[in-house]
Design a protein around this motif. Structure first.
Motif, short mmCIF file in Angstrom:
data_model
loop_
_atom_site.label_atom_id
_atom_site.label_comp_id
_atom_site.label_asym_id
_atom_site.label_seq_id
_atom_site.Cartn_x
_atom_site.Cartn_y
_atom_site.Cartn_z
N ASN A 240 -64.42 102.29 5.52
CA ASN A 240 -63.07 102.84 5.66
C ASN A 240 -62.57 102.76 7.10
OD1 ASN A 240 -64.86 104.73 6.62
ND2 ASN A 240 -63.79 106.49 5.77
N ASN B 248 -57.78 105.00 17.70
CA ASN B 248 -57.15 104.32 16.56
C ASN B 248 -56.90 102.85 16.86
OD1 ASN B 248 -57.09 106.54 14.87
ND2 ASN B 248 -55.07 107.21 15.53
N ASP C 31 -55.95 111.82 13.50
CA ASP C 31 -54.71 112.57 13.72
C ASP C 31 -54.36 112.51 15.20
OD1 ASP C 31 -52.57 114.23 13.65
OD2 ASP C 31 -53.71 116.07 13.29
N ASP D 138 -58.45 99.79 14.76
CA ASP D 138 -57.62 98.74 14.20
C ASP D 138 -58.16 97.35 14.56
OD1 ASP D 138 -55.13 97.98 12.80
OD2 ASP D 138 -54.57 97.16 14.75
N GLN E 112 -66.52 110.79 9.58
CA GLN E 112 -66.24 110.32 8.22
C GLN E 112 -65.89 108.83 8.17
OE1 GLN E 112 -63.09 112.89 6.93
NE2 GLN E 112 -64.37 114.73 6.89
N ILE E 113 -65.75 108.21 9.34
CA ILE E 113 -65.39 106.79 9.37
C ILE E 113 -66.66 105.95 9.31
CG2 ILE E 113 -64.32 104.96 10.75
CD1 ILE E 113 -62.46 107.04 11.91
N ALA F 113 -60.04 101.43 8.09
CA ALA F 113 -58.58 101.54 8.13
C ALA F 113 -58.13 102.99 8.30
CB ALA F 113 -57.97 100.95 6.87
N GLN F 114 -59.06 103.95 8.16
CA GLN F 114 -58.70 105.35 8.32
C GLN F 114 -58.32 105.64 9.77
OE1 GLN F 114 -61.48 108.11 6.58
NE2 GLN F 114 -60.92 109.75 7.99
N LYS F 115 -57.31 106.47 9.97
CA LYS F 115 -56.81 106.77 11.31
C LYS F 115 -57.06 108.24 11.66
CE LYS F 115 -55.14 102.63 11.79
NZ LYS F 115 -55.78 101.68 12.68
N GLN G 83 -63.30 113.86 11.98
CA GLN G 83 -62.68 112.67 11.43
C GLN G 83 -63.49 111.42 11.75
OE1 GLN G 83 -58.76 112.84 13.14
NE2 GLN G 83 -57.99 114.28 11.61
N ASN H 115 -61.33 96.79 12.55
CA ASN H 115 -61.01 96.53 11.16
C ASN H 115 -60.53 95.09 10.96
OD1 ASN H 115 -60.70 97.31 8.42
ND2 ASN H 115 -58.51 97.55 8.75
#
Length: 455
Positions: free
Chosen positions: A198, A220, A204, A224, A193-194, A200-202, A190, A227
């Motif tokens: 993006n 996360n 899991d 935040d 991929q950030i 804002a993607q969180k 994950q 972002n």
């Protein structure tokens, strides 16, 4: 070495050492128990033979030999020797004296009353028997074939058990290590991929209770904050650039109006020309900043259509030549595409044209002959556009920073520019999931290569 492999290896080594120590302890205790049990049997045999010889009246040595050979407790290669106080052999269970003995051994037995030792792979016991008229020394020897076979079988079982246990431990260690670190692998996927597009993607956060879930929660939180800071920066640049355009446009108009009254004053005319040039530079910088900010801000809302890369190249050529007629721009194919769709890109026509405008303009601007060659090539998956010049070139020290905003090479200070164009190009190419790279040599020119996936 990966953490998963390290955990599996450490777990395997730990269990292997435990199994090895356990197997060694089992074998050692079994070997000791076998030896003690066999010595007890030899002691019992020696005492029984002496008791029959001393207490049973009328028994002769031949009859005692027959009894020894036919007893149920007879052992392999069994030998019993009995000596009197004068070290004379009074009884032998075998005709040939196979047990090696000497006077010193008999003295040690009398001194210690009981001795246990190995002689030619056979267990031997020396015993002082004192129930008769005179003390007797008994030497009893035998080979424990059955006990040793059981011990060998036990060794094989332990060895195979150790190998099997280690193999099972390796398999289970890899399984449990992979299973335990699976949430971390998921987090790594994950995180990879950030990007800046993006934030804002969180991640899991799982059950929000264990340490891995807490790591995801903290990550996360950091995302935040990043972002928000990124959004504030984009908003500031966009608003600042937008607000600057109005006063700069008014300033440009005032300067143009003032130039009408400087026709007869060369000094004032030069001042107003410098003011007009500087204002144009400020307007150009502001427009570029606004374009850069809005391109980043609208990355998720980009409108894409199917466009031909050669059409965009010719549009860029016409636009540049309308402003700089002295530029020479050559467009050609490296190899003619076999499929007409090999040069069709799914992207935004205006943004892609902006990339070629910047690259071609730089190629002509930094070349003494103001010539740029645009070569188009294709392969199975991508369409490649090369913009080549024979200009001043770029040093290897400057290439890693070439796409940073406002970065300009030290030997290009005499050529007008702001250092924003290439940064805009990279942002647009990233938006289209392509790549842009440069190869250059000082004094010989540069080659910018843009690669985009075709439809």
């Amino acid at each position: 070495m990966k953490i998963k492999d390290r955990i599996a290896l450490q777990f395997t080594l730990m269990v292997a050492v435990i199994l090895l120590l356990f197997s060694a302890a089992i074998y050692s205790l079994s070997a000791r128990y076998r030896q003690e049990e066999f010595y007890d049997r030899l002691k019992s045999k020696a005492q029984t033979t002496c008791r029959l010889l001393v207490k049973v009246k009328g028994i002769d040595k031949d009859l005692l030999k027959i009894i020894d050979k036919n007893t149920l407790t007879e052992m392999l290669d069994e030998k019993v020797l009995i000596f009197n106080s004068k070290d004379e052999l009074v009884y032998s269970s075998v005709d040939d004296k196979l047990i090696t003995y000497h006077a010193e051994l008999l003295k040690e037995v009398r001194a210690n009353k009981e001795m246990e030792f190995l002689q030619d792979d056979s267990e031997t016991i020396g015993l002082l028997y004192q129930e008769g008229d005179e003390p007797l020394v008994v030497l009893a020897s035998a080979f424990d074939k059955f006990g040793r076979n059981k011990l060998d079988n036990l060794l094989q079982i332990l060895a195979w058990g150790l190998v099997g246990g280690i193999g099972l431990t390796v398999a289970l260690g890899i399984y449990f290590a992979s299973n335990s670190l699976k949430p971390i692998s998921l987090i790594n996927q994950q995180v990879s991929q950030i990007t800046a597009h993006n934030l804002a993607q969180k991640l899991d956060e799982g059950n929000r209770k264990d340490e891995i879930a807490q790591l995801a929660i903290n990550f996360n939180t950091v995302l935040d904050r990043l972002n928000k800071a990124f959004e504030q920066q984009k908003s500031f640049v966009s608003h600042a650039s937008h607000e600057l355009r109005t006063p700069l446009a008014a300033l440009k108009s005032e300067i143009q109006l003032g130039q009408r009254f400087t026709k007869n004053n060369p000094e004032l005319e030069e001042v107003f020309e410098n003011l007009f040039s500087d204002t144009e530079r400020l307007i150009s910088i502001t427009n570029n900043l606004l374009f850069l900010a809005r391109s980043i801000e609208n990355m998720g809302n980009m409108k894409s259509t199917s466009v031909r890369i050669e059409d965009i190249a010719f549009l860029a050529k016409e636009e540049i030549l309308s402003s700089f007629p002295n530029y020479n721009i050559l467009i050609d194919y490296i190899s003619i595409p076999e499929n007409e769709n090999d040069t069709v890109i799914d992207g935004n026509e205006e943004l892609l044209k902006r990339v070629l405008l910047n690259l071609i303009d730089n190629a002509c601007k930094y070349s003494s002959n103001h010539t740029a060659r645009v070569l188009i090539d294709t392969n199975e998956s991508n369409c490649v556009v090369k913009v080549i010049d024979e200009g001043i070139g770029i040093s290897q020290e400057d290439i890693p920073y070439l796409f940073d905003p406002f970065y300009r090479s030290s030997h290009t200070s005499e050529v007008p520019g702001f250092g924003i164009g290439l940064s805009i190009c990279q942002r647009i190419i990233d938006l289209h999931h392509g790549t842009i790279k440069v190869t250059s040599e000082l004094g010989k020119g540069s080659e910018f290569q843009v690669s985009l996936r075709h439809v």
